[in-house]
Design a protein around this motif. Structure first.
Motif, PDB file in Angstrom:
ATOM      1  N   PRO A 154       1.584  -0.455 -43.519  1.00 13.81           N
ATOM      2  CA  PRO A 154       0.700  -0.882 -42.376  1.00 13.81           C
ATOM      3  C   PRO A 154       0.366   0.286 -41.327  1.00 13.81           C
ATOM      4  O   PRO A 154      -0.692   0.255 -40.855  1.00 13.81           O
ATOM      5  N   ARG A 155       1.481   0.992 -41.163  1.00 13.72           N
ATOM      6  CA  ARG A 155       1.418   2.075 -40.266  1.00 13.72           C
ATOM      7  C   ARG A 155       0.461   3.183 -40.780  1.00 13.72           C
ATOM      8  O   ARG A 155      -0.457   3.572 -40.129  1.00 13.72           O
ATOM      9  N   LEU A 208      -4.932  -4.009 -44.677  1.00 14.71           N
ATOM     10  CA  LEU A 208      -4.746  -4.630 -43.553  1.00 14.71           C
ATOM     11  C   LEU A 208      -5.153  -5.827 -43.303  1.00 14.71           C
ATOM     12  O   LEU A 208      -4.560  -6.893 -42.937  1.00 14.71           O
ATOM     13  N   ALA A 209      -6.421  -6.125 -43.808  1.00 11.14           N
ATOM     14  CA  ALA A 209      -7.120  -7.350 -43.602  1.00 11.14           C
ATOM     15  C   ALA A 209      -6.394  -8.590 -44.833  1.00 11.14           C
ATOM     16  O   ALA A 209      -6.088  -9.511 -44.376  1.00 11.14           O
ATOM     17  N   ASP A 211      -3.773  -7.996 -47.070  1.00  7.99           N
ATOM     18  CA  ASP A 211      -2.421  -7.975 -47.385  1.00  7.99           C
ATOM     19  C   ASP A 211      -1.439  -8.399 -45.999  1.00  7.99           C
ATOM     20  O   ASP A 211      -0.573  -9.018 -46.169  1.00  7.99           O
ATOM     21  N   CYS A 212      -2.104  -7.823 -44.941  1.00 10.32           N
ATOM     22  CA  CYS A 212      -1.228  -7.835 -43.758  1.00 10.32           C
ATOM     23  C   CYS A 212      -1.763  -8.758 -42.861  1.00 10.32           C
ATOM     24  O   CYS A 212      -1.366  -9.170 -41.851  1.00 10.32           O
ATOM     25  N   LYS A 213      -2.968  -9.261 -43.183  1.00  8.61           N
ATOM     26  CA  LYS A 213      -3.594 -10.651 -42.450  1.00  8.61           C
ATOM     27  C   LYS A 213      -3.849 -10.120 -40.956  1.00  8.61           C
ATOM     28  O   LYS A 213      -3.868 -10.852 -39.892  1.00  8.61           O
ATOM     29  N   GLU A 214      -4.369  -8.832 -40.907  1.00 11.34           N
ATOM     30  CA  GLU A 214      -4.252  -8.260 -39.381  1.00 11.34           C
ATOM     31  C   GLU A 214      -5.982  -8.387 -39.190  1.00 11.34           C
ATOM     32  O   GLU A 214      -6.766  -8.205 -39.783  1.00 11.34           O
ATOM     33  N   ASP A 215      -6.227  -8.296 -37.998  1.00 16.17           N
ATOM     34  CA  ASP A 215      -7.366  -8.190 -37.241  1.00 16.17           C
ATOM     35  C   ASP A 215      -7.979  -6.785 -37.095  1.00 16.17           C
ATOM     36  O   ASP A 215      -7.336  -5.812 -36.594  1.00 16.17           O
ATOM     37  N   ILE A 216      -9.061  -6.481 -38.281  1.00 13.59           N
ATOM     38  CA  ILE A 216      -9.377  -5.292 -38.184  1.00 13.59           C
ATOM     39  C   ILE A 216     -10.776  -4.941 -37.309  1.00 13.59           C
ATOM     40  O   ILE A 216     -11.340  -3.809 -37.809  1.00 13.59           O
TER      41      ILE A 216
END
Length: 220
Positions: A154-155, A208-209, A211-216
């Motif tokens: 993710p980083r 990110l969206a 696999d990591c479920k992050e807000d992009i």
């Protein structure tokens, strides 16, 4: 929302990775105020602090090997991102080429595709576009190699999303008295490996969206 996904790379590896990329970015000796601001943002994006001053120092090949470790896949993915940093402005300079070769030699990895990239060598001060844009067939090996990079950290994904802008900043309309005279297309599309830059950014966003479920939304 920030993900809690595990990372395959340690803090030491990521710090080393970042220093290696910055060493490439500084190779041409042109480090503008805008670039300094971007670097500071990238450091924060990867979870480091501005007070970690060692990150802002060029790295020697021996330090790179020690920090990244002996895993060949990790080393090759680092080299992929190093190439993308080197050609992000559409020019591949002799100083960037020298550093990349030193890194490859120290890591014990021979990248055949780099030989094709040598044909794009260009002195930025000469501005000879013919040198920077060879026949596209010459770069097929490099394109295939760059497209082979998968995103698992993710980083690193955030770093790529920040490094490669969603829209070329040089694209603009030239107007006079309120009337558009000419549209200047994104100059980054003159980069022979432009599609590889965009493709890597898309894979980073998807990782990110999905696999990591992050807000992009901040990267779009």
């Amino acid at each position: 929302m920030v993900s809690t996904s595990t990372t395959p790379y340690s803090n030491v590896q990521m710090a080393t990775w970042l220093r290696g990329l910055l060493t490439i970015a500084w190779a041409d000796g042109d480090f503008t105020t805008e670039e300094q601001t971007l670097i500071t943002e990238l450091v924060k994006e990867m979870g480091f602090q501005e007070t970690d001053t060692v990150l802002f120092k060029a790295i020697h090949p021996e330090e790179l090997v020690e920090g990244l470790g002996k895993d060949k896949a990790t080393a090759e993915n680092f080299l992929r991102t190093a190439v993308l940093v080197a050609i992000a402005d559409g020019l591949y300079s002799p100083s960037e080429s020298t550093i990349l070769h030193d890194f490859c030699e120290a890591l014990g990895i021979k990248i055949q595709a780099l030989e094709a990239l040598e044909h794009t060598l260009c002195d930025p001060e000469s501005q000879i576009l013919e040198q920077a844009h060879p026949h596209p067939d010459l770069l097929h090996p490099m394109k295939d190699w760059l497209d082979g990079m998968a995103i698992h950290d993710p980083r690193l994904a955030r770093f790529i999303c920040k490094l490669v802008p969603p829209q070329c900043p040089f694209e603009r309309d030239v107007t006079l008295f309120g009337h558009k005279l000419v549209h200047i297309p994104p100059l980054c599309k003159l980069n022979p490996l432009y599609e590889q830059l965009v493709g890597l950014r898309f894979r980073a966003l998807s990782y990110l969206a999905d696999d990591c479920k992050e807000d992009i939304s901040d990267y779009i």
